[in-house]
Each structure stands twice: as C-alpha cells, then as structure tokens.
Design a protein around this motif. Structure first.
Motif, PDB file in Angstrom:
ATOM      1  N   ASN A  35       0.832  -1.107  -0.111  1.00 56.59           N
ATOM      2  CA  ASN A  35      -0.003  -0.045   0.052  1.00 56.59           C
ATOM      3  C   ASN A  35       1.047   1.338  -0.132  1.00 56.59           C
ATOM      4  OD1 ASN A  35      -2.063   1.835   0.376  1.00 56.59           O
ATOM      5  ND2 ASN A  35      -3.141   0.841   1.987  1.00 56.59           N
ATOM      6  N   ARG A  36       1.293   1.887  -1.167  1.00 56.08           N
ATOM      7  CA  ARG A  36       2.371   2.676  -1.373  1.00 56.08           C
ATOM      8  C   ARG A  36       1.738   4.088  -0.747  1.00 56.08           C
ATOM      9  NH1 ARG A  36       6.836  -0.102  -0.960  1.00 56.08           N
ATOM     10  NH2 ARG A  36       7.004  -1.331  -2.582  1.00 56.08           N
ATOM     11  N   ALA A  37       0.543   4.373  -1.280  1.00 59.60           N
ATOM     12  CA  ALA A  37      -0.129   5.609  -0.916  1.00 59.60           C
ATOM     13  C   ALA A  37      -0.204   5.835   0.469  1.00 59.60           C
ATOM     14  CB  ALA A  37      -1.597   5.728  -1.572  1.00 59.60           C
ATOM     15  N   ASP A  38      -0.717   4.725   1.246  1.00 62.99           N
ATOM     16  CA  ASP A  38      -0.856   5.104   2.813  1.00 62.99           C
ATOM     17  C   ASP A  38       0.445   5.135   3.282  1.00 62.99           C
ATOM     18  OD1 ASP A  38      -3.445   5.040   2.618  1.00 62.99           O
ATOM     19  OD2 ASP A  38      -3.917   3.177   3.071  1.00 62.99           O
ATOM     20  N   ALA A  39       1.509   4.232   2.821  1.00 60.85           N
ATOM     21  CA  ALA A  39       2.819   4.158   3.340  1.00 60.85           C
ATOM     22  C   ALA A  39       3.387   5.584   3.303  1.00 60.85           C
ATOM     23  CB  ALA A  39       3.724   3.399   2.562  1.00 60.85           C
ATOM     24  N   ALA A  40       3.087   6.133   2.030  1.00 62.31           N
ATOM     25  CA  ALA A  40       3.768   7.770   1.957  1.00 62.31           C
ATOM     26  C   ALA A  40       3.067   8.752   2.859  1.00 62.31           C
ATOM     27  CB  ALA A  40       3.512   7.978   0.569  1.00 62.31           C
TER      28      ALA A  40
END
Length: 321
Positions: free
Chosen positions: A85-90
């Motif tokens: 989950n790249r968006a929430d990680a960013a």
C-alpha cells in the motif's frame, strides 16, 4: 515425614575486622541508595523516600509522547510498504516527518530557553557572590534581581519589532517625505504599489486609443481557519513590544525611587546598576565612578541595593507581573 527446612545460619566467627568490613559494606550500600533516591527526587520534583519508588522511577524513565508517535508512524509506514500500500505508506511517512519537525522545533526552543536561563544566571554571578558575602543582601534580593533581569531581556527581545517613534508623524517638509497620493493611487495599497504604478499604462494613451488597459489578475483572499476566541483584547506585536518596554522603564524608575526615597546619596544608583545589571564587581564600580571604596561606602551601597530591590518586589513577583 521429613523435618522442616531450617534457615541457614552463619556460624563462622567474623572477628572484629570482618565485622568492621561488613558494617562498612552495608553503610556504603545505604549511602548509595540514599544518594540515588535524592537524585531521583531532584529529577522528578517528588519528595525523597522509599514509598512508590518503582512508580517514580517508571515516570522518570517514561518515553516522550511525541517520540512514541514518531516511532508508531514509522512502524506503520514500514508495515504498509511491506503490504504494497504505497499511498498510505507515503502518507504515514509524511506524518512521521511532520512529527519529527515538531519535535525538532520543540527541542530547539527548549535549548534556547536553557541558554537564556544560563546566560542570565551568568550575568548575575558577581551579584550572587556579593549576596553570599554580604550581611545585608539575602537570597530573596537575588531572586528579585533575576526577575528584573528577565523583564529587561523581554523588553530587549521586543526592540526589533518596536518602531523608532510610534506616534510621531513624518513632517510634510522633511527631506525624503513622499507627497500625498492623488488620483488612482489613492485606491492602491500593498507592498508592490510602486512597481505597479511605474509599469502602469498612461491615461492619455488609453483615451487616445493607442494602447489598451492590460488585463489584471486579482486573486481572492484565501480563507483561513479562525482560531478560538481569546479572552481580552488582542494585542499586536508592536503593542506587546511597547508594553514590555514601558514595564522595563517603570521597573527602572521604581528601583531609582526606592534608593532615593531611603535617603541614600546619588552615587548609590549607578553603583547598584553597574553591579546588578552590568555584572561588575563593587570595587570596579567604585573606581569607575570615582567614589572612595571604604567599609562605610560599601555597606551603604549594599543597603541601597537592598532598598531598590525591595521597591521592585511588588512589581516583579508573579502576582504583580
């Protein structure tokens, strides 16, 4: 049935030297324990004692709440990145970066406050030495001088935001005085008015048809979230600076009037100011002002300092601040 287990007993004789070594060892253990409890009480502000020592130690070693939030956000970012989950990680990484910036700003402010406190204490070191050696001045006089110096530092901090003459208008015939605005310039405001006025299209060119008025872009004001209402009137930066400066002036007047009202000679005021505010020793202050340094003048100067600081006491304590 087996016999009950007995408690072991040391039957070997220790002798006088052995008993002395054992007593010294036990005394050393008690001394280290008392020193550790006193150090913990000084750190936490709690009274020294054995009661709730575990709870006090846990509170002393309790991690900072902001650091816990940063660690949680970083751990959450790693977990979300592992899940793909790249968006929430960013988003979690940005939250951790904001929290780290907040922690850095807080630490910088605390360091600056400690530096100011250390600087103010170092500016009063000669006066502190005089208080220890004096029979007239006490620790209460030192605390009053410390609060007075804090008020002067606050007034000096506001000097950058304080105008030179707050209410004195610029005379019309002074050099460099700008003429009053006229025509369309009356309706212009802002820091870039002069640039806009220099680049404006002449009215004659527009009326003759040779040029057209350029299109202007006037952005609307961005709406901001209003803060919670505060109690009392809201003061600006300059108003706060004026208030601090006026308070510093009133404190100086109180100090001088306290010395003069007590009937001390005029040379006591500059001597007291040099010793308290300028961190000079009394001998150097007497020599710089050309006053004879004797036992009588020394006691009179200390009495004048005490009188001036006692006159300041109602104005610099927390109830009168």
């Amino acid at each position: 049935m087996t016999a009950p287990r007995r408690r072991p007993v040391l039957n070997a004789p220790l002798g006088p030297e052995g008993r002395k070594r054992l007593a010294d060892k036990i005394a050393g253990i008690h001394e280290r324990g008392e020193a550790a409890r006193a150090k913990l009480a000084e750190k936490t502000g709690k009274p020294a004692g054995r009661a709730d020592i575990g709870r006090i130690a846990r509170e002393a070693n309790k991690p900072d709440a902001l650091e816990k939030q940063i660690a949680k956000a970083e751990k959450n970012a790693v977990h979300l990145a592992n899940l793909g989950n790249r968006a929430d990680a960013a988003r979690a990484e940005r939250t951790a970066a904001e929290l780290r910036g907040k922690l850095t700003r807080r630490q910088r402010g605390e360091a600056l406050q400690r530096e100011r406190e250390t600087g103010r204490a170092s500016r009063l070191d000669r006066f502190a030495l005089l208080v220890k050696r004096s029979d007239v001045l006490t620790q209460e006089h030192y605390l009053i001088a410390d609060r007075w110096l804090a008020a002067l530092d606050a007034a000096a901090d506001g000097e950058m935001a304080r105008p030179v003459s707050p209410e004195a208008p610029l005379p019309e015939d002074a050099e460099g005085a700008l003429p009053p605005p006229s025509g369309p310039a009356i309706f212009l405001s802002g820091p870039s008015v002069l640039d806009r006025w220099n680049k404006a299209v002449p009215v004659e060119a527009v009326t003759s048809g040779r040029r057209r008025v350029p299109l202007t872009f006037d952005p609307k004001r961005v709406k901001v979230v209003r803060r919670a209402p505060v109690q009392g009137p809201v003061q600006g930066v300059q108003a706060v600076a004026h208030e601090r400066r006026d308070r510093a002036s009133r404190l100086m007047e109180l100090f001088v009037s306290g010395i003069s009202t007590a009937g001390h000679p005029g040379w006591c005021v500059p001597v007291a100011i040099r010793v308290i505010l300028k961190n000079e020793c009394m001998t150097d202050a007497f020599v710089a002002l050309g006053v004879t340094y004797g036992e009588r003048n020394r006691i009179q100067a200390q009495t004048a300092m005490a009188a001036g600081l006692e006159a300041l006491a109602p104005a610099v304590n927390k109830s009168g601040a």
